[in-house]
Scaffold this active site. Structure first.
Site, short mmCIF file in Angstrom:
data_model
loop_
_atom_site.label_atom_id
_atom_site.label_comp_id
_atom_site.label_asym_id
_atom_site.label_seq_id
_atom_site.Cartn_x
_atom_site.Cartn_y
_atom_site.Cartn_z
N LYS A 22 0.84 -1.21 0.00
CA LYS A 22 0.00 0.00 0.00
C LYS A 22 0.87 1.25 0.00
O LYS A 22 0.66 2.17 -0.80
CB LYS A 22 -0.89 0.00 1.24
CG LYS A 22 -1.50 1.34 1.56
CD LYS A 22 -2.06 1.37 2.97
CE LYS A 22 -2.43 2.75 3.42
NZ LYS A 22 -1.31 3.53 3.98
N ASN A 23 1.84 1.30 0.90
CA ASN A 23 2.59 2.56 1.05
C ASN A 23 3.50 2.84 -0.15
O ASN A 23 3.85 3.99 -0.38
CB ASN A 23 3.40 2.55 2.36
CG ASN A 23 2.49 2.75 3.56
OD1 ASN A 23 1.32 3.13 3.41
ND2 ASN A 23 3.01 2.50 4.75
N CYS A 117 -5.42 8.23 8.95
CA CYS A 117 -5.57 7.67 10.29
C CYS A 117 -5.24 8.70 11.35
O CYS A 117 -4.28 9.46 11.22
CB CYS A 117 -4.64 6.46 10.44
SG CYS A 117 -5.20 5.03 9.54
N ARG A 122 0.30 14.97 12.96
CA ARG A 122 0.99 14.45 11.78
C ARG A 122 1.47 15.64 10.93
O ARG A 122 0.94 15.91 9.85
CB ARG A 122 0.07 13.52 10.98
CG ARG A 122 -0.36 12.31 11.81
CD ARG A 122 -1.06 11.26 10.99
NE ARG A 122 -0.14 10.51 10.15
CZ ARG A 122 -0.48 9.41 9.47
NH1 ARG A 122 -1.70 8.95 9.55
NH2 ARG A 122 0.39 8.79 8.71
N ASP A 306 3.87 0.25 12.16
CA ASP A 306 2.66 -0.28 11.52
C ASP A 306 2.40 -1.74 11.86
O ASP A 306 1.38 -2.31 11.44
CB ASP A 306 2.73 -0.09 9.99
CG ASP A 306 2.52 1.37 9.58
OD1 ASP A 306 2.26 2.19 10.48
OD2 ASP A 306 2.64 1.67 8.38
N ARG A 398 -9.04 0.52 3.49
CA ARG A 398 -8.08 1.47 2.90
C ARG A 398 -6.77 0.77 2.54
O ARG A 398 -6.08 1.20 1.61
CB ARG A 398 -7.74 2.58 3.92
CG ARG A 398 -8.78 3.67 4.02
CD ARG A 398 -8.26 4.80 4.90
NE ARG A 398 -6.85 4.99 4.64
CZ ARG A 398 -5.89 5.03 5.57
NH1 ARG A 398 -6.19 4.93 6.83
NH2 ARG A 398 -4.65 5.20 5.24
C1 UD1 Z 1 4.52 6.63 6.71
C2 UD1 Z 1 3.55 5.52 6.46
C3 UD1 Z 1 2.86 5.11 7.75
C4 UD1 Z 1 3.90 4.75 8.82
C5 UD1 Z 1 4.94 5.85 8.95
C6 UD1 Z 1 6.09 5.46 9.86
C7 UD1 Z 1 2.87 6.02 4.20
C8 UD1 Z 1 1.78 6.48 3.28
N1 UD1 Z 1 2.56 6.01 5.51
O1 UD1 Z 1 3.78 7.74 7.21
O2 UD1 Z 1 2.04 3.99 7.48
O3 UD1 Z 1 3.25 4.59 10.06
O4 UD1 Z 1 5.49 6.17 7.66
O5 UD1 Z 1 6.71 4.30 9.39
O6 UD1 Z 1 3.92 5.60 3.77
N2 UD1 Z 1 7.18 14.11 11.13
C9 UD1 Z 1 7.41 15.43 11.41
N3 UD1 Z 1 7.40 16.31 10.35
C10 UD1 Z 1 7.19 15.93 9.07
C11 UD1 Z 1 6.97 14.56 8.81
C12 UD1 Z 1 6.97 13.66 9.86
O7 UD1 Z 1 7.60 15.83 12.54
O8 UD1 Z 1 7.22 16.77 8.18
C13 UD1 Z 1 7.17 13.14 12.24
C14 UD1 Z 1 5.78 12.53 12.45
O9 UD1 Z 1 4.98 13.32 13.28
C15 UD1 Z 1 6.11 11.19 13.05
C16 UD1 Z 1 7.43 10.82 12.39
O10 UD1 Z 1 7.97 12.04 11.88
O11 UD1 Z 1 6.34 11.32 14.44
C17 UD1 Z 1 7.32 9.79 11.27
O12 UD1 Z 1 6.55 10.30 10.23
P1 UD1 Z 1 6.75 9.81 8.73
O13 UD1 Z 1 7.87 8.84 8.63
O14 UD1 Z 1 6.80 11.03 7.89
O15 UD1 Z 1 5.39 9.06 8.46
P2 UD1 Z 1 4.43 9.18 7.23
O16 UD1 Z 1 5.22 9.36 5.98
O17 UD1 Z 1 3.33 10.14 7.49
#
Ligand code: UD1
Length: 419
Positions: A22-23, A117, A122, A306, A398
Site C-alpha cells: 500500500k505505502n 488515520c 501528523r 505499523d 483502505r
Molecule cells: C509513513 C507511512 C505510515 C507509517 C509511517 C512510519 C505512508 C503512506 N505512511 O507515514 O504507514 O506509520 O510512515 O513508518 O507511507 N514528522 C514530522 N514532520 C514531518 C513529517 C513527519 O515531525 O514533516 C514526524 C511525524 O509526526 C512522526 C514521524 O515524523 O512522528 C514519522 O513520520 P513519517 O515517517 O513522515 O510518516 P508518514 O510518511 O506520514
C-alpha cells in the site's frame, strides 16, 4: 456500513499470498505524474486508497485503463495543472505526495490538508522545508496547502527526522529539478527504494535509496514506456506472521521479501515462535504461549510502528509482562481499550503500554480506530474464544486487499455483513 463477525478460536493454518505494498502504491501513483507518456503499474493492491488515488489522477487528466484488478496502464501526457483536487485530497493522508509530484511536473500544487488515520499530530513541516530549499514558496491557509516555484533547483537537504513521507516527497519534487539534490538522514523503508526504482525505470537518476543519503540528479524528462511491479507489502506479510503466532497457528506466507521482515522475525523468534525463510516465502508457526518482550518502534530497520498493534495482540496473551514503547506516533494505543474489552490487561500511558499477559481473550464487539488497529482486532477475534464483532471497516479497507478472504482461506470463521 458493514461489520465483521468472527468466531474463534482458530489456529490459522495454510498459505497466504501477499499483495503489493500500500505505502509504495500510494507514492508510485503520484510519481507517475512526472512521466510525459505512458507506463504500466503491476501488482497494485486492490484497496480503497489506490482507487481514490486513481480518481485524483483522472481528475488531473491522466488516462487510466485497468488491465486487471491489480494492474493499470496510465498515460500522463496531458495533465491539467489547474484541476481542482482540493476536496478529494482531504480524504487520505498520502495525498501529500501530490505536493511533490505536481511541484515537479507543474511547478505548482494546491491540496487540502491531508486526512488519514488519527495517530496524533501528523505535521508535514519537513516536506515543506524540503520544497522551500528546492526553490518553492509555500503557504497554508483555510485548510489548503499552496506551493509554487518559478524553478526547482537541486540542493542539499538534511532531515531532522528520517521521515518516510518527507523523503519520498522531496525525491518526487527533485527528479525533474535542475542540478543535484542530496537528502541526508533520509528514511530507509523498503517502499522508498521501490519508489526510487519505479522512477529510475521511467528515466530518473536516483542513487542511494535505502541508505541515509539519497542523491537525485535532475533529468529533463521521464520517458515512461516501461512496466513496473510494486514491491510486496511487508506490513501485510508481518500482519499474517503475527496472526500465526497469536492464533498458535502455522502459516506459509508467499510472495514476500523475508529480508524486509527481519526486525519482526527477530522478535517473533525471541518470544518463542518459529520462523523459516525460503526464497520469497516465510513459514511461521507457534505451538505454545509466547514469552514476554520489550518492543520499541522506530524507523526502518527498527521495529515498524505499523506492526505495533498486531504485536500488541500477541503480547496480550504472552506469558508475563511485556512493554511496547511507541517511537513514531502519539496515539497508537487506541486498540488497547478494545483488547481490554476482550479480556486483555493492558495499561497505556501516552507512548508506552504495559501488557500483562492473560491466558486467553474472549470475543466482544470492538471498534476500529485506524488501519493497523483494524488488522490487530481481526487477529484478536480469530484468536479469541467466542464471537467478536469488528466495526468501522472503512479503515481496514483502505489498506488490506481481500482481508477476510485471505483469513478465511487459512481457516478463520469470518463473515462480512451489512449493519
Ligand atoms: C509513513 C507511512 C505510515 C507509517 C509511517 C512510519 C505512508 C503512506 N505512511 O507515514 O504507514 O506509520 O510512515 O513508518 O507511507 N514528522 C514530522 N514532520 C514531518 C513529517 C513527519 O515531525 O514533516 C514526524 C511525524 O509526526 C512522526 C514521524 O515524523 O512522528 C514519522 O513520520 P513519517 O515517517 O513522515 O510518516 P508518514 O510518511 O506520514
Amino acid at each position: 456500513m458493514e461489520k465483521l463477525i468472527i468466531k474463534g478460536p482458530t489456529p490459522l493454518k495454510g498459505e497466504v499470498s501477499i499483495s503489493g505494498a500500500k505505502n509504495a502504491a500510494v507514492a508510485i501513483l503520484p510519481a507517475a505524474l512526472l512521466i510525459n507518456g505512458e507506463c504500466k503499474i503491476e501488482n497494485l493492491p486492490n484497496i480503497s486508497d489506490v482507487k481514490l488515488y486513481c480518481e485524483i489522477l483522472e481528475k488531473l487528466g491522466a488516462k487510466i485503463t485497468w488491465n486487471t484488478n491489480n494492474e493499470i496502464t496510465i498515460n500522463t501526457q496531458n495533465i491539467n495543472c489547474d484541476a481542482d483536487i482540493i476536496e478529494i485530497t482531504r480524504k487520505f493522508r498520502a495525498s501529500y505526495y501530490l505536493l511533490g509530484s505536481l511541484l515537479g511536473r507543474c511547478k505548482k500544487a494546491t491540496v487540502g490538508v491531508p486526512g488519514g488515520c488519527k495517530l496524533g499530530a501528523r505535521p508535514i513541516d519537513l516536506h515543506i522545508k524540503g520544497f522551500e530549499a528546492l526553490g518553492a514558496t509555500t503557504n497554508v491557509s483555510q485548510g489548503n496547502i499552496y506551493a509554487s516555484a518559478k524553478k526547482m533547483k537541486g540542493t542539499s537537504i538534511y532531515l531532522d527526522f528520517a521521515s518516510v513521507g518527507a523523503t519520498i516527497n522531496i525525491m518526487l519534487a527533485s527528479v525533474l529539478a535542475e542540478g543535484t539534490t542530496v537528502i541526508d538522514n533520509a528514511a530507509k523503508e523498503p517502499h522508498i527504494v521501490d519508489v526510487a526504482n519505479f522512477l529510475n525505470t521511467m528515466g530518473a537518476d536516483i542513487r542511494g535509496a535505502g541508505t541515509d543519503m539519497i542523491k537525485i540528479h535532475g533529468v529533463k524528462e521521464l520517458h515512461g514506456g516501461s512496466a513496473y511491479s510494486v514491491v510486496p507489502d511487508q506490513i501485510e506479510a508481518g500482519t499474517f506472521m503475527l496472526a500465526a503466532v497469536a492464533s498458535r497457528g502455522d502459516i506459509i506466507i508467499k510472495n514476500c521479501i523475508p529480508e524486509h521482515l527481519e526486525p519482526l522475525t527477530a522478535k517473533v523468534v525471541e518470544i518463542g515462535a518459529h520462523v523459516e525463510e525460503n526464497g520469497d516465502e516465510v513459514h511461521v508457526w507457534c505451538n505454545k504461549r509466547p514469552g514476554k518482550t520489550v518492543i520499541k518502534t522506530s524507523p526502518y530497520p527498527g521495529f515498524p510502528t505499523d506492526l505495533q498493534p498486531q504485536m500488541g495482540v500477541v503480547l496480550a496473551t504472552a506469558e508475563g509482562t511485556s512493554i511496547i514503547n511507541e517511537g513514531i506516533w502519539e496515539s497508537r494505543f487506541q486498540y488497547t481499550a478494545e483488547l481490554n474489552k476482550m479480556g486483555a490487561n493492558i495499561t497505556d500511558q501516552g507512548k508506552s503500554a504495559l501488557f500483562q499477559g492473560v491466558p486467553k481473550l474472549t470475543g466482544a464487539p470492538v471498534c476500529v480506530s485506524d488501519l493497523r488497529a483494524g488488522a490487530a482486532l481481526i487477529i484478536a477475534g480469530v484468536s479469541a474464544e467466542g464471537t467478536t464483532e469488528v466495526l468501522n471497516l472503512e479503515h481496514i479497507d483502505r489498506g488490506y486487499e481481500n482481508i477476510e478472504e485471505k483469513f478465511r482461506k487459512i481457516g478463520a470463521n469470518i463473515q462480512r455483513v451489512a449493519l
